[in-house]
Scaffold this active site. Structure first.
Site, PDB file in Angstrom:
ATOM      1  N   HIS A 237      70.155 -94.229  86.927  1.00  0.00           N
ATOM      2  CA  HIS A 237      71.512 -93.804  87.172  1.00  0.00           C
ATOM      3  C   HIS A 237      71.240 -92.148  87.709  1.00  0.00           C
ATOM      4  CE1 HIS A 237      74.296 -96.761  86.982  1.00  0.00           C
ATOM      5  NE2 HIS A 237      74.105 -97.125  85.591  1.00  0.00           N
ATOM      6  N   ARG A 339      70.049-106.726 100.551  1.00  0.00           N
ATOM      7  CA  ARG A 339      69.529-107.262  99.466  1.00  0.00           C
ATOM      8  C   ARG A 339      70.971-107.906  98.636  1.00  0.00           C
ATOM      9  NH1 ARG A 339      66.569-101.934  98.890  1.00  0.00           N
ATOM     10  NH2 ARG A 339      64.254-102.431  98.747  1.00  0.00           N
ATOM     11  N   ARG A 375      68.579-110.972 103.196  1.00  0.00           N
ATOM     12  CA  ARG A 375      67.467-111.549 102.614  1.00  0.00           C
ATOM     13  C   ARG A 375      68.268-112.606 101.648  1.00  0.00           C
ATOM     14  NH1 ARG A 375      63.840-107.793  99.132  1.00  0.00           N
ATOM     15  NH2 ARG A 375      65.586-107.617  97.787  1.00  0.00           N
ATOM     16  N   GLU A 465      55.318-109.524 102.068  1.00  0.00           N
ATOM     17  CA  GLU A 465      55.078-108.910 100.585  1.00  0.00           C
ATOM     18  C   GLU A 465      54.101-109.247  99.922  1.00  0.00           C
ATOM     19  OE1 GLU A 465      59.048-107.747  99.292  1.00  0.00           O
ATOM     20  OE2 GLU A 465      59.317-110.055  99.234  1.00  0.00           O
ATOM     21  N   ASN A 488      56.818-102.327  99.487  1.00  0.00           N
ATOM     22  CA  ASN A 488      57.026-102.051  98.013  1.00  0.00           C
ATOM     23  C   ASN A 488      56.346-103.223  97.251  1.00  0.00           C
ATOM     24  OD1 ASN A 488      58.896-100.098  98.847  1.00  0.00           O
ATOM     25  ND2 ASN A 488      60.639-101.617  98.269  1.00  0.00           N
ATOM     26  N   ASP A 489      56.637-104.442  97.767  1.00  0.00           N
ATOM     27  CA  ASP A 489      55.802-105.369  97.091  1.00  0.00           C
ATOM     28  C   ASP A 489      54.484-105.494  97.528  1.00  0.00           C
ATOM     29  OD1 ASP A 489      57.320-106.646  94.776  1.00  0.00           O
ATOM     30  OD2 ASP A 489      58.890-107.171  96.331  1.00  0.00           O
ATOM     31  N   ARG A 499      54.913-102.702  90.114  1.00  0.00           N
ATOM     32  CA  ARG A 499      55.718-101.303  90.477  1.00  0.00           C
ATOM     33  C   ARG A 499      56.670-100.964  89.400  1.00  0.00           C
ATOM     34  NH1 ARG A 499      59.552-104.351  95.111  1.00  0.00           N
ATOM     35  NH2 ARG A 499      61.082-103.189  94.661  1.00  0.00           N
ATOM     36  N   CYS A 536      60.783-102.712 106.103  1.00  0.00           N
ATOM     37  CA  CYS A 536      62.075-102.648 105.292  1.00  0.00           C
ATOM     38  C   CYS A 536      61.730-101.813 103.710  1.00  0.00           C
ATOM     39  CB  CYS A 536      63.045-103.812 105.342  1.00  0.00           C
ATOM     40  SG  CYS A 536      62.163-105.176 104.372  1.00  0.00           S
TER      41      CYS A 536
HETATM   42  C1  PEP Z   1      59.903-104.533  99.166  1.00  0.00           C
HETATM   43  O1  PEP Z   1      59.195-105.048  98.493  1.00  0.00           O
HETATM   44  O2  PEP Z   1      59.357-103.738 100.042  1.00  0.00           O
HETATM   45  C2  PEP Z   1      61.284-104.699  99.475  1.00  0.00           C
HETATM   46  C3  PEP Z   1      61.977-104.255 100.749  1.00  0.00           C
HETATM   47  O3  PEP Z   1      62.015-105.568  98.899  1.00  0.00           O
HETATM   48  P1  PEP Z   1      62.445-105.118  97.273  1.00  0.00           P
HETATM   49  O4  PEP Z   1      62.020-103.650  97.129  1.00  0.00           O
HETATM   50  O5  PEP Z   1      63.918-105.273  97.177  1.00  0.00           O
HETATM   51  O6  PEP Z   1      61.619-105.990  96.569  1.00  0.00           O
HETATM   52 MG    MG Z   2      60.128-107.064  97.732  1.00  0.00          MG
END
Ligand code: PEP
Ligand code: MG
Length: 611
Positions: A237, A339, A375, A465, A488-489, A499, A536
């Site tokens: 938060h 999302r 998505r 991803e 990110n993934d 992560r 993204c």
């Molecule tokens: C990602 O994995 O980069 C992504 C945009 O999806 P999320 O962060 O929602 O897993």
């Molecule tokens: Mg992702």
């Protein structure tokens, strides 16, 4: 809520109003999550951590904040283990219930006063306080003779363990639960209510182990110069509200609560540094950099493009209609990642098609000329949905049934979502595109594309991803209309660094040349078929990396809305050839840090942004 900015660092809210880089190389430390205290040589005085010149953590909301530390520590002591009540269990139970009720009512009242995001966060917290399971647990302990305060402590302990074990978004709600517990115990024992002063003579830097929504809801930029917490990640938060407030924040900053209250502190919410007793020069430099940046950021307007006019649509990542205001205010040209699971994180049952339609339509209507990429539900791992449980306990949820895999397991949920999207899309002029997360194979891509087209959604895409998808992007692109790279993934899987595990956060760096190579493979494959390849993930929100991505052939960038002005300004200061040179330089490096340094050397326009 901005939980959708969950997965990493990115410039936070309203940077245009208050941002500043403290050091010329602010970005270099931006992925640092090691939360280590480092000595950086400034002369400081004072006890404990104040003897260290700087602490570091994860910057989750950029900008410079300077002020005296206000440290929240150990407000409410644990009630005595042996504490018993006087024998009137019914009266004691009633007392406990009244206290819980009072805490819930107070949270709701604070929420109503604060409005907006805070109201929802505090409302959710109040619901926790009113949870019948919790008060039942408290009552059962009181019936065994345990004093109300102790019963509250123990009952909350059980729930706390459950949440902490769940990890991810749920794990980060532990601070909310602790806050309710402490407020209830304070009422029952007559101790002062824990919390933060709502007013101050001059803005302070609020330092805590972790912050609960009730602490932050009524605070404003006028009162708080920056937030620093020892715990919490980018989805805590503290991070969410700091970004929403436009206040710099550093989380995961070990040793922060041993800073003495009153110590002057300079926080860089991009670099993740917390400088103790900075010199006047350092503070003046931070202010100057702030002003310079502000001027550059506000001068960059209009659609995304390089200095020589190569168009790169800049889109927003959103988690629901409530994020539209910020997206529009920051000049988003559309939505690059909606999302949808964030609409339903706290639901026990699957949302109906009508509920979903109602959530999709306003987003499409907000961008009548633009593109909106939705998505499909990305359930599992860091985004568990109660109504889509994995079929069995998974030792490695990130490698289990998540994303499109879960969607295939629950075809009825998929049919409802695709149907709702098709109906909402039918009445809009926005270009609606739908994509699936976590696609690993050509067969999955084909399956998803067919499902979309059958539902009347004619522009299906997939997220890249998973390394297998990037490596064989040339095969996958033939099945779909576009790619969107979830860095990110992709980083998590390329570096085998969960992560959600902070111990390996140092490996979670999209600058790593291995990740850059995978991105380049996907972009090249899409270009060869004249199809789009956006990014993204959080990488798109890093203004330096954004230039590199464009240089590798990425065609659009989508990010948390507050990052848009930064990326727009960075791109606008470089030609496509400079971006290409930066990408080539980065990919010849052998480490993430070297890649970044090599790219920066090719991007002279960053200096104007103090990046
Ligand atoms: C990602 O994995 O980069 C992504 C945009 O999806 P999320 O962060 O929602 O897993
Ligand atoms: Mg992702």
């Amino acid at each position: 809520m901005e939980a959708q900015e969950a997965a990493g660092r990115g410039p936070g809210a309203n940077e245009t109003e208050q941002a500043a880089a403290v050091t010329p190389d602010a970005g270099a430390a931006s992925t640092g999550t090691g939360a280590s205290a480092t000595r950086q040589g400034a002369a400081v005085s004072g006890p404990g951590a104040s003897e260290q010149a700087a602490l570091t953590g994860t910057g989750v909301s950029p900008g410079a904040g300077y002020g005296p530390a206000h440290v929240l520590v150990g407000d409410i002591p644990e009630p005595d283990k042996e504490a018993r009540h006087d024998g009137d269990a019914a009266a004691e139970r009633a007392r406990a219930e009244r206290a819980l009720d009072e805490v819930a009512a107070d949270l709701e009242a604070r929420g109503a006063r604060a409005g907006g995001e805070a109201e929802e966060v505090l409302g959710a917290q109040a619901m926790m306080a009113r949870d019948p399971g919790l008060s039942g647990e408290v009552g059962a302990l009181v019936d065994q003779g345990v004093a109300a305060a102790r019963a509250v402590f123990e009952a909350f302990g059980k729930y706390r363990d459950l949440l902490a074990a769940a990890g991810g978004y749920l794990g980060e709600r532990v601070a909310d639960l602790d806050d309710i517990r402490d407020r209830t115990i304070a009422l029952l024992t007559g101790l002062p209510m824990p919390g933060v002063p709502a007013t101050a003579d001059r803005p302070f830097v609020l330092i805590a182990k972790d912050l609960a929504p009730a602490d932050t809801a009524l605070l404003s930029k006028e009162v708080v110069a920056a937030f620093v917490t020892e715990q919490g990640g980018p989805t805590s938060h503290t991070a969410i509200l700091a970004r929403a407030m436009g206040v710099p924040a550093v989380v995961g900053c070990a040793g922060a609560t041993s800073v003495a209250s009153g110590t002057p502190v300079l926080v860089d919410g991009a670099a993740g540094t917390v400088r103790l007793s900075p010199s006047d020069d350092e503070v003046a430099q931070a202010r100057q950099a702030d002003e310079a940046r502000r001027a550059v950021l506000s001068a960059a307007t209009g659609p995304g493009r390089t200095a020589d006019g190569h168009a790169v649509p800049l889109l927003a990542n959103i988690g629901g209609p409530r994020d539209l205001e910020s997206a529009l205010a920051n000049g988003a040209e559309g939505v690059g990642l909606y999302r949808t699971e964030f609409l339903f994180l706290d639901r026990e049952t699957a949302p109906t098609g009508e509920e979903q339609e109602a959530a999709y339509r306003p987003v499409f209507e907000a961008f009548p000329e633009g593109r909106v990429v939705v998505r499909t539900l990305d359930a599992g791992a860091d985004k568990p949905l109660a109504f889509l449980p994995p079929p069995e306990e998974e030792p490695n949820p990130a490698l289990g049934e998540r994303g499109v895999r879960m969607f295939r397991r629950y075809p009825e949920i998929m049919a409802v979502q695709l149907g709702a999207l098709a109906r909402a899309a039918a009445g809009t002029s926005a270009k609606v595109q739908v994509m699936a997360p976590m696609v690993a194979t050509v067969e999955e891509a084909e399956w998803f594309a067919t499902a979309c087209r059958t539902a009347g959604l004619d522009s299906p895409g997939i997220m890249i991803e998973v390394p297998s998808a990037a490596l064989r992007a040339a095969d996958l692109i033939r099945a779909v209309d576009f790619f969107s790279i979830g860095t990110n993934d992709l980083t998590q899987y390329a570096l085998a660094a969960d992560r959600q595990v902070s111990a390996v956060a140092g490996l979670q760096d999209p600058w790593h040349p291995a990740v850059l190579d995978l991105i380049a493979l996907a972009a090249t494959a899409a270009t060869a078929e004249s199809k789009g390849c956006g990014v993204c993930g959080e990488a798109a929100a890093d203004p330096v990396l954004a230039c590199v991505l464009v240089g590798m052939g990425v065609t659009s960038l989508s990010m948390g809305a507050p990052a848009l002005p930064w990326v727009r300004a960075a791109l606008g200061r470089h030609t496509l050839d400079q971006c290409r040179a930066a990408a080539a330089a980065a990919r010849t490096a052998t480490s993430a840090a070297a890649a970044k340094a090599a790219a920066r050397a090719e991007l002279p326009g960053l200096a104007a942004l103090a990046l």
